[in-house]
Enzyme design. Structure first.
Site, PDB file in Angstrom:
ATOM      1  N   ARG A  32     -19.598  -1.331  26.676  1.00 60.28           N
ATOM      2  CA  ARG A  32     -20.422  -1.770  25.444  1.00 60.28           C
ATOM      3  C   ARG A  32     -21.503  -1.736  25.645  1.00 60.28           C
ATOM      4  NH1 ARG A  32     -18.120  -7.036  22.588  1.00 60.28           N
ATOM      5  NH2 ARG A  32     -18.813  -8.243  24.551  1.00 60.28           N
ATOM      6  N   ARG A  49     -24.367  -6.714  27.348  1.00 59.25           N
ATOM      7  CA  ARG A  49     -24.526  -8.150  27.576  1.00 59.25           C
ATOM      8  C   ARG A  49     -24.323  -8.701  28.935  1.00 59.25           C
ATOM      9  NH1 ARG A  49     -20.606  -9.803  22.620  1.00 59.25           N
ATOM     10  NH2 ARG A  49     -19.716 -11.169  24.297  1.00 59.25           N
ATOM     11  N   ARG A  76     -13.701 -14.479  31.253  1.00 55.99           N
ATOM     12  CA  ARG A  76     -13.483 -14.701  30.066  1.00 55.99           C
ATOM     13  C   ARG A  76     -12.136 -14.333  29.617  1.00 55.99           C
ATOM     14  NH1 ARG A  76     -17.708 -10.329  27.943  1.00 55.99           N
ATOM     15  NH2 ARG A  76     -17.005 -10.770  25.814  1.00 55.99           N
TER      16      ARG A  76
HETATM   17  P1  AP5 Z   1     -16.250  -5.754  19.875  1.00 58.63           P
HETATM   18  O1  AP5 Z   1     -15.775  -5.347  18.660  1.00 58.63           O
HETATM   19  O2  AP5 Z   1     -17.427  -6.004  20.422  1.00 58.63           O
HETATM   20  O3  AP5 Z   1     -14.920  -6.778  20.448  1.00 58.63           O
HETATM   21  P2  AP5 Z   1     -14.996  -8.318  20.276  1.00 58.63           P
HETATM   22  O4  AP5 Z   1     -13.586  -8.431  20.134  1.00 58.63           O
HETATM   23  O5  AP5 Z   1     -15.819  -8.864  19.395  1.00 58.63           O
HETATM   24  O6  AP5 Z   1     -15.528  -8.556  21.707  1.00 58.63           O
HETATM   25  P3  AP5 Z   1     -16.690  -9.926  22.063  1.00 58.63           P
HETATM   26  O7  AP5 Z   1     -16.537  -9.496  23.679  1.00 58.63           O
HETATM   27  O8  AP5 Z   1     -17.757  -9.919  21.348  1.00 58.63           O
HETATM   28  O9  AP5 Z   1     -15.509 -11.120  22.076  1.00 58.63           O
HETATM   29  P4  AP5 Z   1     -15.554 -12.290  22.911  1.00 58.63           P
HETATM   30  O10 AP5 Z   1     -14.722 -13.070  21.970  1.00 58.63           O
HETATM   31  O11 AP5 Z   1     -15.726 -12.609  24.250  1.00 58.63           O
HETATM   32  O12 AP5 Z   1     -17.181 -12.753  22.571  1.00 58.63           O
HETATM   33  P5  AP5 Z   1     -18.078 -13.465  21.574  1.00 58.63           P
HETATM   34  O13 AP5 Z   1     -19.380 -12.866  21.481  1.00 58.63           O
HETATM   35  O14 AP5 Z   1     -17.263 -13.953  20.512  1.00 58.63           O
HETATM   36  O15 AP5 Z   1     -15.638  -4.433  20.802  1.00 58.63           O
HETATM   37  C1  AP5 Z   1     -15.776  -4.180  22.321  1.00 58.63           C
HETATM   38  C2  AP5 Z   1     -16.260  -2.827  22.478  1.00 58.63           C
HETATM   39  O16 AP5 Z   1     -15.026  -1.829  22.344  1.00 58.63           O
HETATM   40  C3  AP5 Z   1     -17.320  -2.244  21.832  1.00 58.63           C
HETATM   41  O17 AP5 Z   1     -17.965  -1.422  22.678  1.00 58.63           O
HETATM   42  C4  AP5 Z   1     -16.640  -1.443  20.677  1.00 58.63           C
HETATM   43  O18 AP5 Z   1     -17.642  -0.222  20.453  1.00 58.63           O
HETATM   44  C5  AP5 Z   1     -15.355  -0.872  21.337  1.00 58.63           C
HETATM   45  N1  AP5 Z   1     -14.319  -1.017  20.513  1.00 58.63           N
HETATM   46  C6  AP5 Z   1     -13.767  -1.570  19.384  1.00 58.63           C
HETATM   47  N2  AP5 Z   1     -12.659  -1.269  18.656  1.00 58.63           N
HETATM   48  C7  AP5 Z   1     -12.302  -0.115  19.837  1.00 58.63           C
HETATM   49  C8  AP5 Z   1     -11.340   0.952  19.525  1.00 58.63           C
HETATM   50  N3  AP5 Z   1     -10.376   0.706  18.469  1.00 58.63           N
HETATM   51  N4  AP5 Z   1     -11.347   1.942  20.403  1.00 58.63           N
HETATM   52  C9  AP5 Z   1     -12.203   1.948  21.165  1.00 58.63           C
HETATM   53  N5  AP5 Z   1     -13.278   1.083  21.524  1.00 58.63           N
HETATM   54  C10 AP5 Z   1     -13.559   0.272  21.089  1.00 58.63           C
HETATM   55  O19 AP5 Z   1     -18.456 -14.829  22.522  1.00 58.63           O
HETATM   56  C11 AP5 Z   1     -19.464 -14.815  23.620  1.00 58.63           C
HETATM   57  C12 AP5 Z   1     -19.460 -16.068  24.211  1.00 58.63           C
HETATM   58  O20 AP5 Z   1     -19.898 -17.210  23.412  1.00 58.63           O
HETATM   59  C13 AP5 Z   1     -17.912 -16.695  24.607  1.00 58.63           C
HETATM   60  O21 AP5 Z   1     -17.434 -16.156  25.992  1.00 58.63           O
HETATM   61  C14 AP5 Z   1     -18.170 -18.318  24.820  1.00 58.63           C
HETATM   62  O22 AP5 Z   1     -18.960 -18.820  25.791  1.00 58.63           O
HETATM   63  C15 AP5 Z   1     -19.139 -18.404  23.561  1.00 58.63           C
HETATM   64  N6  AP5 Z   1     -18.289 -18.410  22.234  1.00 58.63           N
HETATM   65  C16 AP5 Z   1     -18.143 -17.947  21.118  1.00 58.63           C
HETATM   66  N7  AP5 Z   1     -17.622 -18.385  20.191  1.00 58.63           N
HETATM   67  C17 AP5 Z   1     -16.976 -19.790  20.801  1.00 58.63           C
HETATM   68  C18 AP5 Z   1     -16.107 -20.608  20.362  1.00 58.63           C
HETATM   69  N8  AP5 Z   1     -15.563 -20.515  19.015  1.00 58.63           N
HETATM   70  N9  AP5 Z   1     -15.918 -21.702  20.924  1.00 58.63           N
HETATM   71  C19 AP5 Z   1     -16.322 -21.631  22.235  1.00 58.63           C
HETATM   72  N10 AP5 Z   1     -17.384 -20.672  22.840  1.00 58.63           N
HETATM   73  C20 AP5 Z   1     -17.515 -19.520  21.978  1.00 58.63           C
END
Ligand code: AP5
Length: 216
Positions: free
Chosen positions: A127, A160, A171
């Site tokens: 990513r 990231r 994670r």
């Molecule tokens: P992508 O769409 O970016 O996946 P995602 O599920 O959004 O992944 P994230 O890593 O952003 O989720 P996360 O929940 O860990 O992180 P967040 O930012 O929310 O896709 C991933 C990759 O795959 C990309 O390269 C994309 O192009 C590719 N892709 C997508 N679909 C595909 C397909 N079908 N085929 C092939 N490739 C594909 O959170 C980050 C941090 O913030 C957390 O760890 C935590 O510390 C904090 N945080 C955020 N929200 C909270 C909360 N509610 N409570 C507490 N802490 C929180």
């Protein structure tokens, strides 16, 4: 329309939320993006959140719940909104239920994108993101037109901090321990739909659109 995207890190919540947001002209509310913007601005909130995010741990519930409470009061949510990455704990889900009930609102659908761990590790390693506009790419599956440059704003793409393999593994375990219990929580509401996430981005999007035809 109030949608929740649930799924492991890297399952494609952000990718699909963005597409659905454009399709229905409702905002995508990503707690991850909100927190990363705070980190980039070096606010007190951002500095505190960073200590958890860099380790692959969850930011404390109280902080996240306050962020969502404030965000869903904004004007652009009147037609509905998409929650991408919230709730992530039972406490957050209960707080959301209270917020919605207080405003006579309810969740339309919870969409769980289901992807195997090995595929997640592959996707997150490849990513790249734009720190200016939060656009997400994948150097294998969804590359930018020009390597290293954002198609949308011309920004320089980065990896990231939490997409290092050891943090990805943490994670995933945080997800299993804290967030997977939400599957049972939302199954009881009969609003949960599981979408297989091992297909290409467009096919998954079309499957989600089909599911959204059946919102009661
Ligand atoms: P992508 O769409 O970016 O996946 P995602 O599920 O959004 O992944 P994230 O890593 O952003 O989720 P996360 O929940 O860990 O992180 P967040 O930012 O929310 O896709 C991933 C990759 O795959 C990309 O390269 C994309 O192009 C590719 N892709 C997508 N679909 C595909 C397909 N079908 N085929 C092939 N490739 C594909 O959170 C980050 C941090 O913030 C957390 O760890 C935590 O510390 C904090 N945080 C955020 N929200 C909270 C909360 N509610 N409570 C507490 N802490 C929180």
């Amino acid at each position: 329309m109030i949608l929740i995207f649930l799924g492991a890190p890297g399952s494609g919540k952000g990718t699909q939320s963005e597409l659905i947001s454009k399709e229905f002209s409702i905002p995508q509310i990503s707690t991850g993006d909100i927190l990363r913007n705070e980190v980039a601005l070096a606010t007190d909130l951002g500095m505190e959140a960073k200590t958890y995010m860099d380790k692959g741990e969850l930011v404390p519930d109280d902080i996240i719940i306050k962020i969502i409470e404030n965000r869903i009061k904004e004007k652009d949510t009147k037609k509905g909104f998409i929650l991408d990455g919230f709730p992530r704990t039972i406490k957050q889900a209960e707080a959301l239920d209270t917020m919605l009930q207080n405003n006579n609102l309810s969740i339309s659908k919870v969409i769980l994108i289901d992807v195997a761990d090995e595929e997640i590790i592959r996707r997150l390693g490849d990513r790249r993101v734009c720190p200016n506009c939060n656009a997400v790419y994948n150097i294998t599956y969804n590359p930018p037109k020009q390597s290293g440059t954002c198609d949308k704003c011309g920004g320089k793409l980065i990896q990231r901090n939490d997409d290092k393999e050891e943090v990805i593994v943490k994670r995933l375990s945080t997800y299993k321990e804290n967030t997977q219990p939400l599957i049972g929580y939302y199954e009881k509401t009969k609003r949960l739909t599981v979408i297989p996430g091992d297909m290409d981005i467009k096919s998954i999007f079309n499957n989600i659109l089909d599911e959204l035809l059946y919102i009661p």
